[in-house]
Design an enzyme around this catalytic site. Structure first.
Site, mmCIF file in Angstrom:
data_model
loop_
_atom_site.group_PDB
_atom_site.id
_atom_site.type_symbol
_atom_site.label_atom_id
_atom_site.label_comp_id
_atom_site.label_asym_id
_atom_site.label_seq_id
_atom_site.Cartn_x
_atom_site.Cartn_y
_atom_site.Cartn_z
ATOM 1 N N TRP A 29 -9.933 -22.190 -50.200
ATOM 2 C CA TRP A 29 -9.310 -21.610 -49.208
ATOM 3 C C TRP A 29 -9.226 -20.410 -49.220
ATOM 4 C CZ3 TRP A 29 -9.323 -24.932 -45.341
ATOM 5 C CH2 TRP A 29 -9.252 -26.092 -45.554
ATOM 6 N N ASP B 198 -0.999 -17.584 -47.998
ATOM 7 C CA ASP B 198 -1.213 -18.967 -47.408
ATOM 8 C C ASP B 198 -0.723 -19.827 -48.430
ATOM 9 O OD1 ASP B 198 -2.214 -21.399 -46.612
ATOM 10 O OD2 ASP B 198 -4.356 -20.814 -46.763
ATOM 11 N N LYS C 72 1.231 -30.523 -44.683
ATOM 12 C CA LYS C 72 1.087 -31.074 -46.030
ATOM 13 C C LYS C 72 2.436 -31.266 -46.562
ATOM 14 C CE LYS C 72 -2.880 -28.505 -46.362
ATOM 15 N NZ LYS C 72 -3.894 -29.677 -46.421
HETATM 16 N N1 PMP Z 1 -5.077 -23.380 -46.335
HETATM 17 C C1 PMP Z 1 -4.813 -24.077 -47.403
HETATM 18 C C2 PMP Z 1 -4.294 -23.645 -48.630
HETATM 19 C C3 PMP Z 1 -5.023 -25.572 -46.765
HETATM 20 O O1 PMP Z 1 -4.933 -26.539 -47.875
HETATM 21 C C4 PMP Z 1 -5.577 -25.812 -45.627
HETATM 22 C C5 PMP Z 1 -5.885 -27.331 -45.141
HETATM 23 N N2 PMP Z 1 -6.163 -28.082 -46.392
HETATM 24 C C6 PMP Z 1 -5.974 -24.904 -44.659
HETATM 25 C C7 PMP Z 1 -5.615 -23.624 -45.160
HETATM 26 C C8 PMP Z 1 -6.458 -25.159 -43.438
HETATM 27 O O2 PMP Z 1 -5.314 -25.660 -42.742
HETATM 28 P P1 PMP Z 1 -5.544 -26.337 -41.265
HETATM 29 O O3 PMP Z 1 -6.270 -27.792 -41.323
HETATM 30 O O4 PMP Z 1 -4.020 -26.461 -40.817
HETATM 31 O O5 PMP Z 1 -6.462 -25.398 -40.541
#
Ligand code: PMP
Length: 360
Positions: free
Chosen positions: A102, A172, A196
């Site tokens: 990520w 994040d 989440k």
């Molecule tokens: N950052 C992290 C740490 C994530 O786990 C995720 C999704 N799994 C995202 C960003 C992306 O999130 P979204 O699908 O809401 O764009």
């Protein structure tokens, strides 16, 4: 229905009592004669729902007036672009710490907007740890320092945050927000997709220190501008109303559970139970250095990897769902967010012990 436990990384399990309340109020919210889904976002009913949700979030975290809460859309992924669009200007640089898949995505998008300095990376060690703050090669005058405070795929988590950084810390927190107390004074901005550890997909939460809003150029397109979103109290356009409503119910639930310190103790307990089981005999193994293991996303392998498909199949037959590791890394991953009850973790342990006895 047999009891099932959902270990999905997101969208993920929600507290049962919250779902029951949403069901109860589905056709008629609080005598309004309407479902929340049917309400104008500018109606007094919905404005009270959004206001309550924000106030409950603020009191859970203990947020002061110097922070703005934004209820946005586009997922955490949109924040990968919005953060540099709003905060990274001209000849300036933004520092990023790379701790997994990520962070890599955030870095890739950041580079499209401005100059990015990778201050530290644990990629060489296969993202099994978090580089110690002393080793970060920070720029003297960065617009911000970006971290991914819990890597959902890799399963590493910051258990402490650096203080005294020369630039505002941006995090994040998608996969561990509200899993433990948060001292917002350590951050300039935090963000999280709700799907989440909070509520339904569709809502993205951003908390930003108000003085940073002054940096936002009027050239930033309105929908992507923190300043415009803030001036319009997250109602520049139609917000994700139902997701805000359910998230508000989750904030109330967290408060009723005793708040974030109590939740943290439960999360320590649940994650320790699983890691102890993984470490016990060598039948299972964790790829993550003990110091940095996530309390929310527990990826693990079976020493004999050829048994993993069978593990997943038998687990599913036993009511333990969505334990497959992310497609980019394989293996097994148990996501045990706030709403995963202790009984779910106990059921997983029992299954792991049983599987090991049979195949070990
Ligand atoms: N950052 C992290 C740490 C994530 O786990 C995720 C999704 N799994 C995202 C960003 C992306 O999130 P979204 O699908 O809401 O764009």
């Amino acid at each position: 229905m047999n009891t099932i436990y959902n270990f999905s990384a997101g969208p993920a399990v929600l507290p049962k009592v919250v779902l029951e309340q949403a069901r109860e109020e589905m056709l008629d919210w609080s005598g309004s004669g309407m479902s929340v889904m049917e309400m104008s976002h500018r109606s007094k009913e919905f404005l009270s729902i959004a206001e309550d949700a924000e106030q409950n979030l603020r009191s859970l975290i203990g947020l002061g007036d110097e922070y703005q809460v934004l209820f946005l859309q586009g997922g955490a992924s949109t924040q990968f672009s919005m953060i540099p669009m709003n905060l990274l200007h001209g000849a300036k640089v933004a520092d990023y710490v790379c701790t997994g898949q990520w962070s890599k995505k955030a870095i890739k998008e950041g580079k499209k907007i401005g100059t990015v300095n990778i201050a530290a990376s644990s990629e060489e060690g296969n993202f099994s740890e978090i580089p110690s703050v002393d080793s970060w090669n920070l720029s003297a005058d960065a617009s911000y320092v970006h971290i991914t405070s819990n890597e959902t795929i890799g399963g590493v988590e910051f258990h402490d945050y650096p203080s005294d950084l020369p630039s505002p810390l941006v995090a994040d927190m998608s996969s561990h927000i509200l899993s433990r107390p948060l001292d917002m004074s350590q951050f300039g901005l935090i963000y999280a997709g709700a799907q989440k550890n909070i509520g339904p997909a569709g809502l993205t939460i951003v908390v930003v220190r108000k003085d940073l809003l002054a940096r936002v150029s009027p050239e930033v397109p309105s929908m992507f501008s923190y300043a415009v979103q803030s001036d319009n109290e997250s109602m520049f356009n139609t917000p994700p109303t139902y997701a805000i409503y359910v998230s508000g119910l989750v904030f109330k639930w967290l408060d009723q559970m005793g708040g974030l310190s109590v939740i943290e103790q439960m999360n320590i307990k649940k994650s320790t139970m699983i890691y102890d089981q993984i470490d016990r005999t060598g039948f299972y193994r964790s790829p993550i250095d003990k110091q940095y293991r996530s309390r929310m996303n527990v990826p693990f392998r079976i020493h004999d990897e050829s048994l993993e498909d069978l593990f997943l199949k038998d687990a599913k037959d036993s009511g333990l769902l969505q334990l497959k590791g992310h497609r980019s890394v394989g293996g097994i991953r148990a996501s045990i967010y706030n709403a995963m009850p202790l009984e779910g973790v106990e059921a997983l342990l029992e299954f792991m012990q049983h599987f090991e006895k049979k195949h070990g």
